[in-house]
Design an enzyme around this catalytic site. Structure first.
Site, mmCIF file in Angstrom:
data_model
loop_
_atom_site.group_PDB
_atom_site.id
_atom_site.type_symbol
_atom_site.label_atom_id
_atom_site.label_comp_id
_atom_site.label_asym_id
_atom_site.label_seq_id
_atom_site.Cartn_x
_atom_site.Cartn_y
_atom_site.Cartn_z
ATOM 1 N N HIS A 50 0.833 -1.194 0.000
ATOM 2 C CA HIS A 50 0.000 0.000 0.000
ATOM 3 C C HIS A 50 0.872 1.250 0.000
ATOM 4 O O HIS A 50 2.092 1.188 0.192
ATOM 5 C CB HIS A 50 -0.927 -0.016 1.213
ATOM 6 N N GLU A 52 1.250 3.729 2.092
ATOM 7 C CA GLU A 52 1.968 4.060 3.323
ATOM 8 C C GLU A 52 3.281 3.278 3.419
ATOM 9 O O GLU A 52 4.319 3.824 3.808
ATOM 10 C CB GLU A 52 1.096 3.755 4.544
ATOM 11 N N CYS A 75 -5.135 1.007 6.487
ATOM 12 C CA CYS A 75 -5.816 -0.242 6.823
ATOM 13 C C CYS A 75 -5.303 -0.804 8.148
ATOM 14 O O CYS A 75 -4.161 -0.575 8.547
ATOM 15 C CB CYS A 75 -5.649 -1.265 5.709
ATOM 16 N N SER A 168 -21.186 6.241 -38.271
ATOM 17 C CA SER A 168 -20.797 7.187 -37.221
ATOM 18 C C SER A 168 -19.321 7.574 -37.239
ATOM 19 O O SER A 168 -18.873 8.311 -36.362
ATOM 20 C CB SER A 168 -21.131 6.592 -35.847
ATOM 21 N N ARG A 184 -10.963 4.774 -21.113
ATOM 22 C CA ARG A 184 -11.042 3.309 -21.094
ATOM 23 C C ARG A 184 -9.965 2.703 -20.192
ATOM 24 O O ARG A 184 -10.217 1.731 -19.476
ATOM 25 C CB ARG A 184 -10.877 2.749 -22.510
#
Length: 362
Positions: A50, A52, A75, A168, A184
């Site tokens: 993580h 941290e 966490c 299109s 995306r």
């Protein structure tokens, strides 16, 4: 620098993890001592350390007496990695400033409690609105167990997504198309209907920028799409998903053909008109830990999501062209009077190439 400035810095650092950490949240962290940044890091990839821990490991000096800034509550539970609060306490960090609490029941204030119990000074709620906005995908998924949904459409000034021959290419500018590829890469999945798959034959990959391809989801209620479509040709990465009606579970030959291409086939409930129930579709995607969904068409799909209010925002690329006739963006929305119109709020606008991007929310 004030607390707000350092939390803003954690937000910017956290964005480096876009497209790589889902279904985890985006988290950045900086560590300050004697008015100097002595450590910085972000959550780089799902399943890995993580923010941290990365920030702590980046420091080459003692962290004792320092202040740690992080946009989301650290966490306090054992997941794929050990609890971050344990390491913070071990390093004798004096103060922790948190942008917002984590609403995940596994954390949800427990991280703050553990830090305070260890005698660490904790401040919560700095730039909280901005920190929640950063992780809107994560917060929606944790709260509702459904993905965050964005409807994305490119239309003419008079509201057409294709001409009367369903052509299109291209309504929007090259700059807008590049921006869509950027989007995306940041969403877990892109969804289209069978009409769009058949008529436009899109790849739904990220080609115009560097980034990971999202899951490609096509709704095919009757399981009749041909196997030679681009969405199946480019499915060797096993990120193409066909969602069809539960009534088609007996079509074993077709299902086997799709699986041979690396396509995952999922089943959802359908209504009396044999249209797939969108809530059932979304629940199937949620089971795959897909927490964000970019809906790219077509007109019937847009209309269905809009009617059922199953969207969080709309990205509308408006091209300065007038067709006069053609396929409407929301062809199945028919309000008999102005008072019945679907009312939306403009969040922001920006010019991209020749087009105007309008971001709308409920």
């Amino acid at each position: 620098m004030a607390d707000e400035s350092y939390i803003q810095l954690t937000i910017e650092i956290a964005k480096k993890g876009e497209g790589s950490v889902s279904p985890n949240p985006l988290v950045g962290c900086v560590i300050i001592k004697d008015n100097r940044i002595i450590g910085a890091g972000y959550h780089q990839k799902f399943g890995e350390d993580h923010a941290e821990i990365n920030a702590i490991n980046s420091s080459v000096e003692s962290l004792e007496g320092s202040t740690l800034y992080v946009n989301l509550e650290p966490c306090s539970h054992q997941g794929k990695t050990p609890p971050c609060v344990d390491r913070i306490i071990k390093e004798k960090i004096k103060r922790v400033v948190i942008g917002t609490l984590d609403i995940n029941p596994l954390v949800s204030g427990n991280g703050v409690k553990a830090l305070k119990k260890a005698g660490i000074d904790v401040k919560v709620g700095v730039l909280e609105k901005e920190c929640i906005e950063l992780n809107k995908f994560f917060f929606k998924f944790i709260k509702n167990k459904l993905p965050y949904i964005t409807l994305k459409a490119a239309q003419t000034l008079d509201g057409m997504i294709a001409d009367k021959n369903n052509y299109s290419e291209w309504i929007s500018s090259s700059e807008s198309r590049k921006y869509v590829h950027w989007l995306r890469a940041r969403y877990d999945a892109v969804l289209i209907g069978s009409d769009t798959a058949r008529k436009d034959n899109p790849k739904l990959t990220v080609r115009l920028i560097e980034g990971r391809n999202p899951y490609r989801v096509v709704l095919d209620s009757n399981l009749k799409l041909k196997n030679d479509l681009n969405i199946f040709k480019y499915s060797s990465d096993k990120k193409t998903i066909v969602i069809t009606s539960e009534k088609n579970k007996s079509k074993l030959r077709k299902i086997a053909q799709l699986k041979k291409f690396g396509v995952k086939v999922l089943f959802a409930k359908s209504d009396v008109q044999e249209r797939l129930q969108l809530k059932s579709v979304l629940k199937q995607l949620a089971k795959l830990q897909i927490i964000s969904l970019l809906v790219e068409g077509g007109s019937k799909i847009y209309s269905s999501f809009l009617k059922q209010k199953l969207f969080d925002d709309i990205f509308l690329f408006v091209s300065p062209k007038i067709l006069g006739n053609g396929l409407k963006t929301f062809s199945e929305i028919e309000s008999k009077k102005l008072g019945d119109a679907v009312k939306l709020n403009i969040r922001r606008t920006q010019k991209i190439g020749d087009d105007l991007l309008i971001e709308l929310v409920k």
